[in-house]
Every structure is written in structure tokens, then in C-alpha cells.
Design a protein around this motif. Structure first.
Motif, mmCIF file in Angstrom:
data_model
loop_
_atom_site.group_PDB
_atom_site.id
_atom_site.type_symbol
_atom_site.label_atom_id
_atom_site.label_comp_id
_atom_site.label_asym_id
_atom_site.label_seq_id
_atom_site.Cartn_x
_atom_site.Cartn_y
_atom_site.Cartn_z
ATOM 1 N N ILE A 88 0.842 -1.203 0.000
ATOM 2 C CA ILE A 88 0.000 0.000 0.000
ATOM 3 C C ILE A 88 0.874 1.249 0.000
ATOM 4 C CG2 ILE A 88 -1.685 1.334 1.326
ATOM 5 C CD1 ILE A 88 -2.898 -1.140 0.091
ATOM 6 N N THR A 89 1.901 1.255 0.818
ATOM 7 C CA THR A 89 2.810 2.405 0.915
ATOM 8 C C THR A 89 3.540 2.643 -0.395
ATOM 9 O OG1 THR A 89 3.124 2.008 3.286
ATOM 10 C CG2 THR A 89 4.782 3.358 2.170
ATOM 11 N N ASN A 90 4.013 1.578 -1.023
ATOM 12 C CA ASN A 90 4.712 1.731 -2.306
ATOM 13 C C ASN A 90 3.798 2.355 -3.354
ATOM 14 O OD1 ASN A 90 7.020 0.523 -1.271
ATOM 15 N ND2 ASN A 90 6.407 -1.522 -1.905
ATOM 16 N N TYR A 195 -6.084 -5.744 2.091
ATOM 17 C CA TYR A 195 -6.194 -4.537 2.903
ATOM 18 C C TYR A 195 -7.630 -4.009 2.870
ATOM 19 C CZ TYR A 195 -5.097 0.149 4.665
ATOM 20 O OH TYR A 195 -5.064 1.308 5.396
ATOM 21 N N GLY A 196 -8.216 -3.999 1.685
ATOM 22 C CA GLY A 196 -9.594 -3.538 1.550
ATOM 23 C C GLY A 196 -10.575 -4.429 2.297
ATOM 24 N N GLY A 220 -10.493 3.338 4.384
ATOM 25 C CA GLY A 220 -11.123 3.667 3.111
ATOM 26 C C GLY A 220 -10.292 4.560 2.217
ATOM 27 N N ILE A 221 -9.757 5.642 2.775
ATOM 28 C CA ILE A 221 -9.008 6.595 1.958
ATOM 29 C C ILE A 221 -7.712 5.984 1.403
ATOM 30 C CG2 ILE A 221 -7.778 8.810 1.979
ATOM 31 C CD1 ILE A 221 -9.936 9.819 3.924
ATOM 32 N N PRO A 222 -6.853 5.368 2.250
ATOM 33 C CA PRO A 222 -5.640 4.742 1.690
ATOM 34 C C PRO A 222 -5.970 3.644 0.681
ATOM 35 C CG PRO A 222 -5.436 4.967 4.067
ATOM 36 C CD PRO A 222 -6.853 5.283 3.728
ATOM 37 N N PHE A 223 -7.014 2.856 0.964
ATOM 38 C CA PHE A 223 -7.382 1.771 0.042
ATOM 39 C C PHE A 223 -7.794 2.317 -1.315
ATOM 40 C CE2 PHE A 223 -10.954 -0.581 -1.846
ATOM 41 C CZ PHE A 223 -10.263 -1.717 -2.259
#
Length: 248
Positions: A88-90, A195-196, A220-223
Motif C-alpha cells: 500500500i505504501t509503495n 487490505y480492503g 477507506g481513503i488509503p485503500f
């Protein structure tokens, strides 16, 4: 039930290890998984015995078999979560499931952002664990029974892990997804999906309370951003691959 928890954590870690080998190559993948297990276990040991890292707590029998005082499910789950949050970070920083550059500044930036992604996961997970008696905080806490000290510890453990991973990948030859098979490129969406699903599960479990609202924002936002960036990355990569094939 405790045996099921441990078995599920180990199977999930085995799957994530297989996935990492497919995407990164076996040497970088095993280096990441191995160092992640070592860091998570050692710091959890220090945390339980001293209370310095997370606060004063202990794990109950519901968490299954333990290595000394640390359940196998805990350090196995740590590494699985670290890898999911790493992808997710990448995507958030590089727009790619794996890092494209390995400068010291970017390694530190990824460590900070990745540690924040991991820590926000625990904003939901720890209160649920306390409510279900998976572990006990001896001094209680102001956040749904969890001490703020715990979240500082989560950030610290994740930050150290990601710094180590960053410099490991800087030294090792990582396979490029640009030359990977279409199946491997598609497989790179798996951590985003997991993750979601985690975020949606937290929202549904806590839909009637404050944690459900917290889940909506911290997951929700990062996903949504990561999923959108993965789609852009995959589309651009597919277009580049077709053009390269056509030019030959």
C-alpha cells in the motif's frame, strides 16, 4: 479455537511468503520475511517483559501456542500485515507495488508512511482484541481500553522493520515487474484486496459504533488511493508491454 488462530496465521504468512517470492524473487523475499519475523518477535518479547515498547500487557491462552510468552499468531500476523502495508505504501509513494527508487530519503519516507499505515490498522484491531480477551492491558487505556503508548510502540516496530527492509532491497537485485509475466503483474493486486477486505470487515463489525467510522477513514481513503494507483500502474504497464511487443 487457539490452535485454529495459530494455524490460520501461519498459513496466511506462508501464502504471503509465496506471494513475495513471486513478485520480488526468492532472495529479497526471504530476507524481508526473515528479518520481519526476527524484529517482530524480539521487540514483542522486550515489550511483554519490560512494558517499555507498548505498555504493560500479556497475551491470553486464546491466542494459541506461544514461543516463550509470544503467540506464534502474533509475530506471524505482524509480518503479514507489514507486507500488505508495504505494498500500500509503495503505491501511495511510488505508484508501483514495489519500490522503483532506493535513495536514503525515500527509504526513510516509506518507513514513516508505512509505519503510519500499520499503526492505523491497530486503531481498530487492538480494541477488538481487548474486548474479546485476546490480550490484557494491565493499566487499561484511554482509547477503548488501549493505552496511547501502544500505538507509539506499533509505529516504532513498523518503522524499524521498514528501514531494515528498505536497505535490504537497496543492496539486493529485485525483479522488475515490467518484465514479469502477466499473471505475476495481476497477482500484485492481492495485498491491496486483502487490505480492503480488512477495512470492510472492521467497518461491518463496528457499523453501529465509533470504530466503524474510524475504519471508514483510516482504511477507506488509503485503500481507494492505492487501488486507483494500482489500476493506473497496471494500465500503463500493459500499454508499454503491447507497444514493445508491436515494435518487435
Amino acid at each position: 479455537m487457539p490452535l485454529v488462530v495459530a494455524a490460520l496465521a501461519v498459513v496466511t504468512l506462508a501464502f504471503m511468503t509465496w506471494y513475495a517470492v513471486k513478485v520480488l524473487g526468492w532472495k529479497p523475499a526471504l530476507a524481508m520475511i526473515g528479518s520481519g519475523l526476527a524484529i517482530a518477535y524480539v521487540l514483542e518479547e522486550i515489550g511483554v517483559h519490560t512494558g517499555l515498547i507498548f505498555g504493560r500487557y500479556y497475551f491470553t491462552a486464546l491466542m494459541g501456542p506461544k514461543l516463550d510468552v509470544i503467540p506464534i499468531a502474533v509475530f506471524s500476523g505482524w509480518v503479514t500485515l507489514l507486507y500488505i502495508a508495504w505494498v500500500i505504501t509503495n503505491l501511495l509513494i511510488d505508484g508501483s507495488p514495489i519500490p522503483t527508487r532506493h535513495t536514503p530519503g525515500l527509504i526513510v519516507l516509506r518507513a514513516v508512511v508505512g509505519a503510519l499505515v500499520v499503526t492505523t490498522f491497530d486503531l481498530n484491531y487492538d480494541p477488538i482484541a481487548v474486548e474479546n480477551g485476546w490480550w490484557v492491558w494491565l493499566d487499561g487505556g484511554s482509547y477503548f481500553g488501549v493505552p496511547v503508548h501502544n500505538y507509539v510502540g506499533w509505529f516504532f516496530v513498523a518503522f524499524v522493520s521498514y528501514l531494515v527492509h528498505g536497505y535490504q532491497l537497496r543492496r539486493k537485485q529485485v525483479l522488475s515487474l515490467e518484465v514479469a509475466s502477466k499473471g505475476v503483474r495481476r497477482l500484485s493486486i492481492v495485498p491491496v484486496v486483502l487490505y480492503g477486505i480488512s477495512g470492510l470487515t472492521f467497518i461491518l463489525v463496528n457499523s453501529g459504533g465509533q470504530l466503524g467510522l474510524i475504519s471508514f477513514y483510516v482504511f477507506g481513503i488509503p485503500f481507494l488511493v492505492a487501488a486507483w494507483k494500482w489500476g493506473v500502474w497496471y494500465k500503463n504497464l500493459s500499454t508499454t508491454t503491447r507497444l514493445s511487443a508491436g515494435s518487435r
